[in-house]
Design an enzyme around this catalytic site. Sequence first.
Site, mmCIF file in Angstrom:
data_model
loop_
_atom_site.group_PDB
_atom_site.id
_atom_site.type_symbol
_atom_site.label_atom_id
_atom_site.label_comp_id
_atom_site.label_asym_id
_atom_site.label_seq_id
_atom_site.Cartn_x
_atom_site.Cartn_y
_atom_site.Cartn_z
ATOM 1 N N ALA A 162 0.847 -1.197 0.000
ATOM 2 C CA ALA A 162 0.000 0.000 0.000
ATOM 3 C C ALA A 162 0.879 1.242 0.000
ATOM 4 C CB ALA A 162 -0.929 -0.006 1.208
ATOM 5 N N ASN A 177 -5.595 3.833 11.010
ATOM 6 C CA ASN A 177 -4.977 2.588 11.469
ATOM 7 C C ASN A 177 -4.727 2.547 12.962
ATOM 8 O OD1 ASN A 177 -3.186 4.655 10.256
ATOM 9 N ND2 ASN A 177 -1.559 3.439 11.182
ATOM 10 N N GLY A 208 -2.480 -6.327 0.517
ATOM 11 C CA GLY A 208 -2.948 -7.701 0.717
ATOM 12 C C GLY A 208 -2.917 -8.154 2.166
ATOM 13 N N HIS A 209 -1.888 -7.724 2.887
ATOM 14 C CA HIS A 209 -1.657 -8.329 4.207
ATOM 15 C C HIS A 209 -2.558 -7.801 5.316
ATOM 16 C CE1 HIS A 209 0.739 -5.202 6.406
ATOM 17 N NE2 HIS A 209 0.931 -4.762 5.183
ATOM 18 N N THR A 223 8.103 -7.911 -13.338
ATOM 19 C CA THR A 223 7.318 -9.143 -13.460
ATOM 20 C C THR A 223 6.308 -9.239 -12.334
ATOM 21 O OG1 THR A 223 9.158 -10.255 -14.526
ATOM 22 C CG2 THR A 223 7.484 -11.681 -13.527
ATOM 23 N N CYS A 232 4.050 1.444 13.045
ATOM 24 C CA CYS A 232 4.983 2.322 12.333
ATOM 25 C C CYS A 232 5.511 3.419 13.241
ATOM 26 C CB CYS A 232 4.310 2.935 11.118
ATOM 27 S SG CYS A 232 3.587 1.697 10.054
HETATM 28 C C1 PLP Z 1 -0.760 -0.741 6.762
HETATM 29 C C2 PLP Z 1 -1.136 0.582 6.251
HETATM 30 C C3 PLP Z 1 -0.401 1.205 5.237
HETATM 31 C C4 PLP Z 1 0.851 0.581 4.646
HETATM 32 O O1 PLP Z 1 0.605 -0.648 4.053
HETATM 33 P P1 PLP Z 1 1.826 -1.537 3.523
HETATM 34 O O2 PLP Z 1 1.214 -2.499 2.593
HETATM 35 O O3 PLP Z 1 2.395 -2.191 4.727
HETATM 36 O O4 PLP Z 1 2.787 -0.635 2.867
HETATM 37 C C5 PLP Z 1 -0.811 2.435 4.802
HETATM 38 N N1 PLP Z 1 -1.886 3.036 5.332
HETATM 39 C C6 PLP Z 1 -2.622 2.489 6.300
HETATM 40 C C7 PLP Z 1 -3.818 3.204 6.831
HETATM 41 C C8 PLP Z 1 -2.261 1.243 6.800
HETATM 42 O O5 PLP Z 1 -2.984 0.706 7.780
#
Ligand code: PLP
Length: 394
Positions: free
Chosen positions: A73, A153, A202-203, A242, A328
């Site tokens: 993301a 988040n 995805g995660h 790729t 983070c």
């Molecule tokens: C987790 C998150 C991201 C970053 O996602 P990644 O795939 O780990 O880079 C960005 N914004 C929000 C609100 C998130 O919760």
Amino acid sequence: MKFPIYFDYNSTTPIDPLVLEEMMPYLTEKFGNPSSRTHSYGLEAEIAVDIARKRIADLIGASVEEIIFTGTATESINLAIKGFIEALNEDNIHIVTTKIEHSAVLNTCKYIEQFGHKVTYLNVDNSGLIDIEELKSSIKSNTRLVTIQTANNEIGTIQPISEIGEICRENKIVFHTDASQAVGKIPINVDELNIDMLSFSGHKIYGPKGIGVLFIRKKKPTIKIKEQIHGGGQERNLRSGTLNVPAIVGIGKACEICNKELYKESLRLTVYRDRIINNIKARIENSYLNGHPTKRLSTNINFSFKNIDNVQLLREMKDIACSTGSACSSESGEPSHTLIAIGRSPELIRGSVRFGLGRFNTDEEIEYLIKNIVKSVSELRQRAGFLDEIYTRL
Ligand SMILES: *Cc1c(COP(=O)(O)O)cnc(C)c1O
């Protein structure tokens, strides 16, 4: 129960077993490169990517040509903001965002400022909501982009995305939203909400790590983006390299499951969330919910406890895997910019803990969590000499 019990679903989620099952062949015998259309290996990989793209598009009401695969993301957000600004090729562009964005948005905006562009960081109220009037009055003749998260988040607050989208559309301003916490958790339709670009990962939705999505509106209006990674021209030349086929298959399946389960799952988790919140409020003196009581993700609980150090509290609750604020911001050791923005005192920020709920939490785990927090906060305060205050209420 498996210990420590996982209550950190806002940081990341485990891969759903159904997602893993769908991915497995693409990690083993179906290893083709989807750009290699000269043989069946490449073609079966291409078909798998097409299916995933359709499942993703369906979840957010987009069309398949509007879905771009990235690595995270964070990368999607970088591509959306930098790619859009670069494609405009104008001086002195104005962007509007908020003070409580993820660092992926905040640091990309800071980067953009180096080139003479201006960014307005909107305030939020003490529940984490922006003020729509402040958004309206922040708009200038050179405002080209609004980037506001769908849901936070750290504190789970859901922004009035529909109103924001409407204001952007009326003013012909492009609207990007970081929906990393919201996709798959609340219903999102990019057309109904007037969203022009949307990022997620995805995660956070029971898919694998290392795969991100950027939705870029193709029609009404057409959004032009300048690629940030140059190479073989994959993803309509917007993100060369790729394709990560197993991860793409995984995020596709994850989206399909979310699409099917969204309402049932969010109802179930909302009951859990409110049970935990109500128990903490009733049984722990001087506990303060961070974020909005109802305009809130079903997956997020964030509390500040007076006279508690969150690092000590996490150590005390050793059977519980949760977080102090966001993963983070805790890495940098800085106090949470989100909790500062909602006006929490330094003391209450130090006492803040986030519990992330998710698909695999059970009734039994919720009961365990409630007992464990109540007991741990009480013991820590007792040790610190707050015995009397606590026991009169328990
Ligand atoms: C987790 C998150 C991201 C970053 O996602 P990644 O795939 O780990 O880079 C960005 N914004 C929000 C609100 C998130 O919760």
